[in-house]
Scaffold this active site. Structure first.
Site, short mmCIF file in Angstrom:
data_model
loop_
_atom_site.label_atom_id
_atom_site.label_comp_id
_atom_site.label_asym_id
_atom_site.label_seq_id
_atom_site.Cartn_x
_atom_site.Cartn_y
_atom_site.Cartn_z
N GLY A 1 5.18 2.73 -4.21
CA GLY A 1 6.13 2.91 -5.27
C GLY A 1 7.44 3.23 -4.90
N CYS B 1 -8.48 8.16 -3.61
CA CYS B 1 -6.97 8.14 -3.02
C CYS B 1 -7.24 10.12 -3.49
CB CYS B 1 -6.40 8.40 -5.21
SG CYS B 1 -7.28 8.12 -6.37
N GLN C 1 -11.85 6.59 1.96
CA GLN C 1 -10.48 5.61 1.28
C GLN C 1 -10.19 5.76 -0.50
OE1 GLN C 1 -11.10 1.76 3.27
NE2 GLN C 1 -13.08 2.35 2.80
N GLY D 1 -1.38 2.68 -5.88
CA GLY D 1 -1.17 1.47 -4.58
C GLY D 1 -0.56 3.43 -3.58
N GLU E 1 1.01 4.96 -9.42
CA GLU E 1 -0.14 6.05 -9.24
C GLU E 1 -0.62 5.88 -7.84
OE1 GLU E 1 -4.17 6.16 -11.90
OE2 GLU E 1 -2.39 7.04 -13.36
N LEU E 2 -0.28 6.92 -6.95
CA LEU E 2 -0.13 6.84 -5.60
C LEU E 2 -0.86 7.99 -4.92
CD1 LEU E 2 3.57 7.33 -6.14
CD2 LEU E 2 2.59 5.39 -6.40
N TYR F 1 2.52 5.60 -1.94
CA TYR F 1 3.35 5.51 -1.93
C TYR F 1 5.27 5.10 -1.39
CZ TYR F 1 7.90 8.90 -1.34
OH TYR F 1 9.73 8.90 -1.57
N TYR G 1 -11.03 0.83 -4.93
CA TYR G 1 -11.50 1.27 -6.34
C TYR G 1 -11.06 0.20 -7.53
CZ TYR G 1 -13.54 5.73 -4.68
OH TYR G 1 -14.85 6.30 -4.11
N TRP H 1 -7.23 -2.04 -3.79
CA TRP H 1 -7.89 -2.40 -3.80
C TRP H 1 -9.53 -1.28 -3.71
CZ3 TRP H 1 -10.21 -0.16 0.45
CH2 TRP H 1 -9.13 0.90 1.17
P1 NAD Z 1 -0.97 -0.56 -1.02
O1 NAD Z 1 0.59 -0.22 -1.90
O2 NAD Z 1 -0.76 -1.28 0.21
O3 NAD Z 1 -0.64 -1.81 -1.83
C1 NAD Z 1 -0.72 -1.77 -3.96
C2 NAD Z 1 -0.56 -2.90 -3.77
O4 NAD Z 1 0.99 -2.84 -3.78
C3 NAD Z 1 -0.81 -4.46 -4.08
O5 NAD Z 1 -1.62 -4.97 -4.47
C4 NAD Z 1 -0.05 -5.27 -2.32
O6 NAD Z 1 -0.36 -6.92 -2.63
C5 NAD Z 1 1.41 -4.75 -3.94
N1 NAD Z 1 2.78 -5.04 -3.14
C6 NAD Z 1 3.12 -4.66 -1.75
N2 NAD Z 1 4.11 -4.27 -1.76
C7 NAD Z 1 4.69 -5.15 -2.50
C8 NAD Z 1 5.58 -4.96 -2.92
N3 NAD Z 1 7.62 -4.51 -2.00
N4 NAD Z 1 6.16 -5.20 -4.55
C9 NAD Z 1 5.16 -5.41 -5.29
N5 NAD Z 1 3.98 -5.40 -5.31
C10 NAD Z 1 3.92 -4.77 -3.94
O7 NAD Z 1 -1.51 -0.01 -1.52
P2 NAD Z 1 -3.02 0.10 -1.19
O8 NAD Z 1 -3.36 0.04 0.26
O9 NAD Z 1 -4.13 -1.26 -2.04
O10 NAD Z 1 -4.39 0.87 -1.96
C11 NAD Z 1 -4.66 2.23 -1.03
C12 NAD Z 1 -3.05 3.99 -1.89
O11 NAD Z 1 -3.24 3.40 -2.85
C13 NAD Z 1 -3.44 5.27 -1.07
O12 NAD Z 1 -2.60 5.50 -0.78
C14 NAD Z 1 -4.15 5.67 -2.01
O13 NAD Z 1 -3.85 6.95 -2.69
C15 NAD Z 1 -3.71 4.66 -3.08
N6 NAD Z 1 -4.26 5.09 -4.38
C16 NAD Z 1 -4.44 6.01 -5.37
C17 NAD Z 1 -4.91 5.92 -6.46
C18 NAD Z 1 -4.69 6.78 -7.99
O14 NAD Z 1 -5.35 6.63 -8.61
N7 NAD Z 1 -3.63 7.85 -7.45
C19 NAD Z 1 -5.68 5.28 -6.79
C20 NAD Z 1 -6.70 4.84 -5.95
C21 NAD Z 1 -5.99 3.66 -4.52
#
Ligand code: NAD
Length: 459
Positions: free
Chosen positions: A212, A263, A261, A207, A229-230, A209, A134, A132
């Site tokens: 992921g 990454c 917020q 999302g 991408e974590l 780690y 970006y 969410w």
């Molecule tokens: P999150 O892991 O909570 O959720 C990410 C996505 O996964 C959401 O759409 C969620 O509904 C889905 N999801 C959750 N559980 C799932 C499952 N069991 N199976 C399938 N899908 C599932 O992460 P978030 O809070 O949305 O984002 C924040 C994280 O993302 C931070 O750790 C941030 O560093 C990382 N991030 C990384 C990058 C990058 O480019 N490396 C970019 C943006 C954000």
């Protein structure tokens, strides 16, 4: 139903029908069918639709930014920056994919003998599970090159960016993209799980780690392309030869933009002892000038967090650090009363690596500043992390910077800058920061399957 909450007011601003297991399967079937025609559509036609999408996004930039601010609490100026940045990424993908797809390429042609050539085919139907923070950036890094190269996309935005996901789907429809090729799935982890139950040809996830890891375990054995991408715990190091004020302001912006917020937000700062006091003073003074408040109001730099649960994470990290000897120079406590998931910009010193704040992703407006005595100590501490997304060095000395950057274990390294992404460069993480690359030519190739042709003309 899914309630969409404005994190600045805690008001429910929309109720959206969630997907079900059956609706996800139906959307997959529609994508599979539509992709057959799409892959046979010429690149010029595909690009024409993407150009129209770009135009519609440009035309609706204010509306798009407002929707984003209303559901994730990002200050409006920063939401506008994201939409504008996405237009630039679209331009990059349009230009670079055209170049990349000038295939097939004849690699070897012996008159009368063997001809060898290489062709690239689209992956097929890809699952794009997104974050969410970006949603335009991390979403478009996947769905734009996927569509341009001939795949269909099942896009599951975060449950905290649902309205933006639906808005993006609406723009694709208006751009003339055939039904089925880009579908938005509404819901949280459960819906993401149902999507992974479908026989998709690739999974592109952004999302945390923890999620992921769950995702890669779930699809293990299916031999499909998986890209993750974590998170990060991104460090910067300040050497004593810098303009201290400039470095302090640059890294404070890297730490607090989007309320930390991002990454690639700066999450740890190491400062050489010779400029430590001066750096901390400038850092705190600059941070005090950052206006916090209603993200929809003009001039606000620091809005609320997008998720209520993260407030507890930040409080726990600060409590743990203070218990172990850290000093809170600024912030550290949630404002009493009032609505919204606000947490103040928080600066901690006297920190060390026994503290969660220096080891675990904070994903909020908190920062630890640690004193170091040498380049070697700084390098060791910067690499002392399970993550490896970005790392930065501030110094006038190009040779020292080059040596340090070469030794840093991170997918992106910065010299005198931080918290930066470029469409021209691959975006990738190491360790718990993920696998695979988006952006750059690598971020286009990842949506293509190579096919090698060995051709002998009949005699
Ligand atoms: P999150 O892991 O909570 O959720 C990410 C996505 O996964 C959401 O759409 C969620 O509904 C889905 N999801 C959750 N559980 C799932 C499952 N069991 N199976 C399938 N899908 C599932 O992460 P978030 O809070 O949305 O984002 C924040 C994280 O993302 C931070 O750790 C941030 O560093 C990382 N991030 C990384 C990058 C990058 O480019 N490396 C970019 C943006 C954000």
């Amino acid at each position: 139903m899914l309630d969409v909450i404005n994190p600045a007011t805690e008001a429910v601003i929309a109720r959206v029908e969630s997907d079900t297991e059956a609706s996800v399967a139906k959307k997959f079937a529609a994508a599979k069918k539509a992709q057959v025609t799409w892959r046979a559509t010429s690149y010029l036609e595909r690009a024409r639709i993407v150009e129209r999408f770009r135009q519609l996004l440009a035309d609706s930039r204010e509306e798009s930014a407002k929707i984003l601010t209303s559901e994730v609490g990002k200050p409006l100026a920063q939401s506008r920056n994201e939409v504008n940045g996405t237009l630039a990424r679209l331009d990059f993908f349009l230009a670079e994919t055209a170049e990349r797809l000038r295939e097939p390429v004849v690699l070897h042609d012996q008159a009368g003998g063997m001809t060898e050539r290489i062709a690239h085919e689209p992956l097929g139907v890809v699952a794009n599970i997104s974050a969410w923070n970006y949603p335009y950036f991390v979403g478009s890094n996947v769905f734009v090159p996927a569509l341009l190269t001939g795949s269909a996309v099942l896009y599951k935005p975060s449950e905290f960016a649902t309205l933006t996901g639906q808005h993006i789907a609406k723009l694709w429809r208006e751009a003339g993209l055939a039904e089925g090729l880009f579908q938005c799935l509404v819901g949280g982890g459960e819906v993401g799980g149902w999507l992974l139950d479908q026989p998709v040809d690739g999974v592109f996830f952004t999302g945390s780690y923890a999620t992921g890891k769950r995702i890669i375990e779930k699809v293990a054995g299916r031999m499909i392309r998986v890209q993750l991408e974590l998170g990060g715990k991104d460090p910067v190091y300040i050497r004593p030869d810098v303009n201290v004020k400039v470095a302090a302001e640059s890294t404070a912006d890297g730490a607090f933009y989007n309320a930390g917020q991002s990454c690639c937000a700066v999450e740890r700062i190491y400062v050489h002892k010779d400029v430590y006091q001066e750096f901390v003073q400038h850092f705190v003074a600059f941070t005090k000038t950052l206006k916090s408040g209603d993200p929809a109001a003009d001039g606000v730099y620091l809005g609320p967090l997008a998720r209520k649960a993260q407030l507890n994470v930040l409080e726990d990290q600060v409590r743990d650090a203070v218990k172990k000897g850290a000093k809170v120079l600024l912030g550290g406590e949630r404002p009493a009363g009032g609505k919204g998931y606000y947490y103040p910009a928080t600066v901690l010193t006297e920190v060390n690596h026994s503290m969660a704040i220096m080891r675990e992703e904070s994903f909020g407006p908190v920062i630890g500043i640690q004193k170091v005595t040498s380049d070697e100590e700084a390098l060791k501490l910067m690499n002392d992390s399970e993550y490896g997304l970005t790392a930065g060095v501030y110094t006038r000395d190009g040779a020292v910077a080059s040596k340090l950057m070469a030794d840093l274990n991170a997918g992106s390294v910065y010299w005198n800058c931080c918290d930066r992404v470029s469409p021209r460069l691959p975006w990738s993480g190491r360790g718990h920061s993920g696998i695979g690359s988006t952006l750059s030519v690598l971020g286009i190739d990842t949506f293509l399957k190579p096919k090698a042709y060995h051709l002998r003309l009949p005699t």
